[in-house]
Structures are given as structure tokens and as C-alpha cells.
Design an enzyme around this catalytic site. Structure first.
Site, short mmCIF file in Angstrom:
data_model
loop_
_atom_site.label_atom_id
_atom_site.label_comp_id
_atom_site.label_asym_id
_atom_site.label_seq_id
_atom_site.Cartn_x
_atom_site.Cartn_y
_atom_site.Cartn_z
N LYS A 102 0.85 -1.18 0.00
CA LYS A 102 0.00 0.00 0.00
C LYS A 102 0.89 1.23 0.00
O LYS A 102 1.68 1.46 0.92
CB LYS A 102 -0.91 0.02 1.22
CG LYS A 102 -1.79 1.27 1.27
CD LYS A 102 -2.46 1.44 2.62
CE LYS A 102 -3.02 2.85 2.74
NZ LYS A 102 -3.48 3.15 4.10
N ASN A 211 -8.37 1.56 10.37
CA ASN A 211 -7.54 1.23 11.53
C ASN A 211 -8.10 1.92 12.77
O ASN A 211 -8.59 1.29 13.69
CB ASN A 211 -6.09 1.62 11.28
CG ASN A 211 -5.14 1.15 12.38
OD1 ASN A 211 -3.95 1.39 12.31
ND2 ASN A 211 -5.63 0.49 13.42
#
Length: 262
Positions: A102, A211
Site C-alpha cells: 500500500k 484502523n
């Protein structure tokens, strides 16, 4: 019936929820939250998390074995293309040649908004270097298409600022990106609660990455389970096709024919 799986870079995943590994109180809570979320892809900030760089410290690899999860190393904390490229090359060495990554190149430490010129520069180099690049980007349809044309395997526009929990602030731009993309589009950043994740999926996103929404909840494990259900429900609602909205037009839910006394 063919399973409705998320496919990224030719690999199929049953879960459309991707979860980060930072901000938990310890690795035990990290593992419990990931398990509750059902996530198969977990992101790890190479600059902040030990995955073998320091052999004298606990490693995330012990809590979340790579044999059980697909690791998605990310470049959180990088503000230039060169730093991001160097960080992901290190990750590839630490993870035995792992190529799915990512990319995020930040513009400033206050907003963590993506620096798109540096992101495009890094993406071009990394794709040529054999990486399969999932890329964090602005919710700009033109920039998103440029990244796809460079060869990125997934486009990941922010819903709102990283860690803000503000939800999806511009659903119209997300829809434009989704409609134009030929690779998976996943919301990355800004999700605060389960309804935000459901809305992203109802818009047609292929998945959601989060997250702080989980790790920052009062009960991260319970929130992880809620996010799992929200992503699944949002996906099913998208596939089902919602009823059209009707402005000031009532329509009875029950049949009107054959009523008693009519």
C-alpha cells in the site's frame, strides 16, 4: 452460486474489510480485533511496526503469522516518493519478496492528506519495479484514473482525513471514481463507525480499509465485529439494488387490491 469475493492482483479474498495493525494496546488486542473483523488482509506501517527489523523486540509476525494473513506493508509516515520507494523495498526484503503493498505519500503532518504529485511519481517507479501497488489517494477522479493507468492494482481514495472519523464527506466524487475504475476501489481513511462502512459499500466500493475506527473505539474487538457486519450488509444492499427514492410520493407497503369492504 459463485462466491462474491474481492479480487486484488489476481488473488481472491472472502472478506472485503481490510484492517490496520497500529494503535492497539498490545499484540493480543490486535489479534483479537483482527479475528473479530474477519479480515484477511492486514496493513502494517513499516516505519512504526516491528516485523523483523529489531530482533530484540516482539514482532507482529508472531501475533499475526503471514501464513494466516496477507500482509499489506504501507508507507505511513513517508512524505516523499523516494522515502516511500525505499520503505517498500525494505518491506519486500523483510517479507521474503512480498510484492503487494500500500503506497501512501503524505502532504503534511497536520492533515495527512496525500501529496498526489509525489504519489504518482512513486507509483510509476514501484509498478515498474514489480510491486503490486494499492494506492491511497485524494478523492479526485482524474488523479485516480492516472494511478490506474500507471498500473496500480487498487485505488484507495480517502473518505475524509486519516483518523478523523468524519465518515464519507463527498460521496459524489467516490461514485465518479467507482464508475470509471476498472480495478477495485476501496475507501481508505475517515471511517468512524459501522454506518460509514455500510455507506461506502452501498455506493459500490469494493472494500473498506480502516484502523483508527476499530483501534480507537472504547471496545475495539466489539467494534471490529460491527465493522464486519456493516461491510457485509452494505455489499449485499448494493448487489440487491435499492428502491428508487420518491419525493413526496407515498406508496403503500401492502397490496391495495381486494381490501375488505372495497
Amino acid at each position: 452460486m459463485t462466491p462474491d469475493h474481492l479480487v486484488i492482483a489476481g488473488k481472491s479474498y472472502a472478506s472485503r474489510l481490510l484492517v490496520g495493525t497500529g494503535k492497539y494496546k498490545d499484540f493480543a488486542e490486535t489479534r483479537a480485533a483482527i479475528d473479530a473483523s474477519g479480515a484477511q488482509i492486514v496493513t502494517v506501517a513499516i516505519r512504526r511496526m516491528n516485523i523483523g527489523q529489531d530482533p530484540n523486540q516482539p514482532s507482529l509476525l508472531d501475533a499475526l503469522p503471514p501464513s494466516q494473513y496477507t500482509y499489506l506493508p504501507n508507507t505511513a509516515g513517508c512524505y516523499t516518493a523516494d522515502d516511500a520507494i525505499r520503505t517498500l523495498r525494505l518491506a519486500r526484503e523483510l517479507l521474503d519478496g512480498h510484492s503487494l503493498v500500500k503506497l501512501e505519500v503524505l502532504g503534511d503532518p497536520q492533515t495527512l492528506f496525500p501529496n498526489m504529485p509525489e504519489t504518482l511519481k512513486a507509483a510509476e517507479v514501484l509498478v515498474k519495479d514489480g510491486f503490486q501497488v494499492m494506492v491511497y489517494c485524494a478523492d479526485d477522479p482524474i488523479q485516480a484514473k492516472l494511478l490506474e493507468n500507471l498500473g496500480c492494482v487498487a485505488i484507495m481514495p480517502l473518505a475524509s482525513l486519516i483518523g478523523s472519523g468524519m465518515g464519507i464527506l463527498n460521496p459524489w466524487n467516490l461514485k465518479l471514481i467507482i464508475d470509471a475504475a476498472k480495478v477495485p476501489v476501496l475507501v481508505d481513511a475517515g471511517v468512524g463507525t459501522a454506518s460509514d462502512a455500510a455507506i461506502a459499500m452501498e455506493l459500490g466500493c469494493d472494500g473498506v480499509l480502516m484502523n483508527t475506527a476499530i483501534a480507537g473505539a472504547q471496545n475495539p474487538v466489539l467494534m471490529a465485529g460491527a465493522m464486519k457486519k456493516a461491510v457485509e450488509a452494505g455489499r449485499e444492499a448494493f448487489l440487491a439494488g435499492r428502491m428508487p427514492k420518491k419525493f413526496y410520493t407515498a406508496s403503500p407497503s401492502s397490496p391495495t387490491g381486494g381490501l375488505i369492504g372495497s
